[in-house]
Design a protein around this motif. Structure first.
Motif, PDB file in Angstrom:
ATOM      1  N   GLY A  64       0.815  -1.214   0.000  1.00  0.00           N
ATOM      2  CA  GLY A  64       0.000   0.000   0.000  1.00  0.00           C
ATOM      3  C   GLY A  64       0.847   1.262   0.000  1.00  0.00           C
ATOM      4  N   GLU A  65       1.965   1.240   0.725  1.00  0.00           N
ATOM      5  CA  GLU A  65       2.859   2.393   0.762  1.00  0.00           C
ATOM      6  C   GLU A  65       3.512   2.624  -0.601  1.00  0.00           C
ATOM      7  OE1 GLU A  65       5.562   1.544   3.887  1.00  0.00           O
ATOM      8  OE2 GLU A  65       4.175   2.142   5.497  1.00  0.00           O
ATOM      9  N   LEU A  66       3.918   1.520  -1.238  1.00  0.00           N
ATOM     10  CA  LEU A  66       4.529   1.638  -2.569  1.00  0.00           C
ATOM     11  C   LEU A  66       3.517   2.155  -3.585  1.00  0.00           C
ATOM     12  CD1 LEU A  66       6.593  -1.693  -2.756  1.00  0.00           C
ATOM     13  CD2 LEU A  66       7.358   0.550  -2.005  1.00  0.00           C
ATOM     14  N   LEU A  67       2.305   1.621  -3.513  1.00  0.00           N
ATOM     15  CA  LEU A  67       1.243   2.040  -4.430  1.00  0.00           C
ATOM     16  C   LEU A  67       0.921   3.521  -4.250  1.00  0.00           C
ATOM     17  CD1 LEU A  67      -1.011   1.425  -6.496  1.00  0.00           C
ATOM     18  CD2 LEU A  67      -2.467   0.740  -4.567  1.00  0.00           C
ATOM     19  N   LEU A  68       0.890   3.973  -2.990  1.00  0.00           N
ATOM     20  CA  LEU A  68       0.567   5.368  -2.717  1.00  0.00           C
ATOM     21  C   LEU A  68       1.620   6.304  -3.313  1.00  0.00           C
ATOM     22  CD1 LEU A  68      -1.343   7.355  -1.331  1.00  0.00           C
ATOM     23  CD2 LEU A  68       0.029   7.115   0.745  1.00  0.00           C
ATOM     24  N   LYS A  72       0.994   9.125  -6.110  1.00  0.00           N
ATOM     25  CA  LYS A  72       1.392  10.518  -5.903  1.00  0.00           C
ATOM     26  C   LYS A  72       2.202  11.027  -7.096  1.00  0.00           C
ATOM     27  CE  LYS A  72       3.200  11.526  -1.871  1.00  0.00           C
ATOM     28  NZ  LYS A  72       3.976  11.322  -0.612  1.00  0.00           N
ATOM     29  N   LEU A  73       3.105  10.186  -7.596  1.00  0.00           N
ATOM     30  CA  LEU A  73       3.914  10.584  -8.749  1.00  0.00           C
ATOM     31  C   LEU A  73       3.037  10.783  -9.984  1.00  0.00           C
ATOM     32  CD1 LEU A  73       6.952  10.996  -9.516  1.00  0.00           C
ATOM     33  CD2 LEU A  73       6.842   8.714 -10.527  1.00  0.00           C
ATOM     34  N   ARG A  74       2.131   9.850 -10.211  1.00  0.00           N
ATOM     35  CA  ARG A  74       1.196   9.963 -11.333  1.00  0.00           C
ATOM     36  C   ARG A  74       0.380  11.244 -11.251  1.00  0.00           C
ATOM     37  NH1 ARG A  74      -3.273   5.863 -12.197  1.00  0.00           N
ATOM     38  NH2 ARG A  74      -3.908   7.603 -13.486  1.00  0.00           N
ATOM     39  N   THR A  75      -0.120  11.520 -10.053  1.00  0.00           N
ATOM     40  CA  THR A  75      -0.974  12.685  -9.860  1.00  0.00           C
ATOM     41  C   THR A  75      -0.196  13.975 -10.037  1.00  0.00           C
ATOM     42  OG1 THR A  75      -2.331  11.420  -8.302  1.00  0.00           O
ATOM     43  CG2 THR A  75      -2.568  13.811  -8.257  1.00  0.00           C
ATOM     44  N   PHE A  76       1.011  14.030  -9.470  1.00  0.00           N
ATOM     45  CA  PHE A  76       1.815  15.246  -9.537  1.00  0.00           C
ATOM     46  C   PHE A  76       2.098  15.639 -10.985  1.00  0.00           C
ATOM     47  CE2 PHE A  76       5.735  17.681  -9.652  1.00  0.00           C
ATOM     48  CZ  PHE A  76       5.529  18.607  -8.655  1.00  0.00           C
ATOM     49  N   TYR A  77       2.419  14.653 -11.817  1.00  0.00           N
ATOM     50  CA  TYR A  77       2.756  14.936 -13.217  1.00  0.00           C
ATOM     51  C   TYR A  77       1.559  14.771 -14.161  1.00  0.00           C
ATOM     52  CZ  TYR A  77       7.674  15.146 -11.902  1.00  0.00           C
ATOM     53  OH  TYR A  77       8.866  15.513 -11.329  1.00  0.00           O
ATOM     54  N   ASN A 203       7.840  15.860  -3.994  1.00  0.00           N
ATOM     55  CA  ASN A 203       7.179  15.351  -2.780  1.00  0.00           C
ATOM     56  C   ASN A 203       6.908  13.851  -2.865  1.00  0.00           C
ATOM     57  OD1 ASN A 203       7.030  17.929  -1.536  1.00  0.00           O
ATOM     58  ND2 ASN A 203       5.238  18.432  -2.774  1.00  0.00           N
ATOM     59  N   VAL A 204       7.743  13.149  -3.616  1.00  0.00           N
ATOM     60  CA  VAL A 204       7.575  11.707  -3.788  1.00  0.00           C
ATOM     61  C   VAL A 204       8.895  11.004  -3.483  1.00  0.00           C
ATOM     62  CG1 VAL A 204       7.128   9.857  -5.467  1.00  0.00           C
ATOM     63  CG2 VAL A 204       5.776  11.955  -5.544  1.00  0.00           C
ATOM     64  N   THR A 205       8.822   9.874  -2.775  1.00  0.00           N
ATOM     65  CA  THR A 205      10.007   9.041  -2.554  1.00  0.00           C
ATOM     66  C   THR A 205      10.173   8.156  -3.778  1.00  0.00           C
ATOM     67  OG1 THR A 205       9.526   9.035  -0.166  1.00  0.00           O
ATOM     68  CG2 THR A 205      11.139   7.427  -0.982  1.00  0.00           C
ATOM     69  N   ILE A 206      11.018   8.572  -4.702  1.00  0.00           N
ATOM     70  CA  ILE A 206      11.095   7.924  -6.012  1.00  0.00           C
ATOM     71  C   ILE A 206      11.577   6.479  -5.918  1.00  0.00           C
ATOM     72  CG2 ILE A 206      13.448   8.630  -6.554  1.00  0.00           C
ATOM     73  CD1 ILE A 206      10.394   8.598  -8.937  1.00  0.00           C
ATOM     74  N   SER A 207      12.381   6.156  -4.903  1.00  0.00           N
ATOM     75  CA  SER A 207      12.861   4.775  -4.757  1.00  0.00           C
ATOM     76  C   SER A 207      11.695   3.813  -4.528  1.00  0.00           C
ATOM     77  CB  SER A 207      13.865   4.677  -3.611  1.00  0.00           C
ATOM     78  OG  SER A 207      13.280   5.084  -2.382  1.00  0.00           O
TER      79      SER A 207
END
Length: 215
Positions: A64-68, A72-77, A203-207
């Protein structure tokens, strides 16, 4: 538009604004009444729905944390799942850190440069400006949001096609990342160099996004 439905749904779910916009419902705002008085709105830092304010946030699983983070990355861009997967596969190719290359590819998309460069106030307005042929790259109209801008290229607004957009851009005072240089009066942005990882604020943990796709 890639995003469908309310734009701040995910912001409310995670309890913070993804884009840092002042009008996000997760932020408190000063509201002026017709009589001239002022009041402060309560931040809606909880999920949408009738049980939102009282519903406890469930602890997320590792998945769930990875999916979130991916969401977030999808939404930001403002990307579709298919678009993000395509860019991720491209970032995996060759040498270098996949996460750094992924962010660099996302930042060099024309729609992102328009937004980051302060030519529009939101990523959604940037996509609309590009698709409506109001944006120039080195003086030529480019209407593909995914167009990759290279260092040294100049992105500008076609003042003849959209004088209103030019006026709006001149009033935007958002801070610029180090790899962009804006000429406010000419409504143009120059990409000075490829962005370094520490220069990109998403604002995303890209790893975690890389880990999600590498499962």
């Amino acid at each position: 538009m890639t995003m469908k439905g309310p734009k701040h749904t995910l912001c409310r779910r995670i309890g913070q604004c993804i884009w840092g916009l002042p009008n996000c419902p997760t932020n408190s705002r000063v509201i002026k009444s017709r009589e001239g008085g002022e009041s402060t709105s309560t931040p809606k830092a909880y999920p949408a729905g009738q049980h939102g304010p009282t519903k406890r946030r469930n602890k997320l699983s590792t998945y769930g944390e990875l999916l979130l983070e991916k969401q977030k990355l999808r939404t930001f861009y403002n990307l579709s799942e298919h678009q993000l997967q395509f860019i991720y596969k491209k970032a995996k190719q060759g040498q270098g850190i996949t996460g750094d290359k992924l962010l660099r590819l996302l930042e060099m998309r024309l729609v992102t440069v328009v937004y980051r460069g302060g030519l529009t106030s939101t990523i959604f307005a940037a996509r609309q400006a590009v698709s409506h042929r109001h944006i120039l790259v080195d003086g030529k109209i480019v209407d593909r949001a995914s167009f990759v801008v290279k260092p040294g290229q100049v992105v500008s607004i076609s003042s003849e096609r959209s004088p209103m957009l030019s006026t709006i851009a001149k009033g935007i005072d958002a801070p610029l990342p180090a790899y962009l240089q804006k000429d406010k009066e000419e409504c143009k942005v120059t990409v000075t160099h490829e962005p370094l990882p520490e220069e990109i604020n998403s604002n995303v943990t890209i790893s975690r996004v890389v880990e999600y796709y590498a499962r």
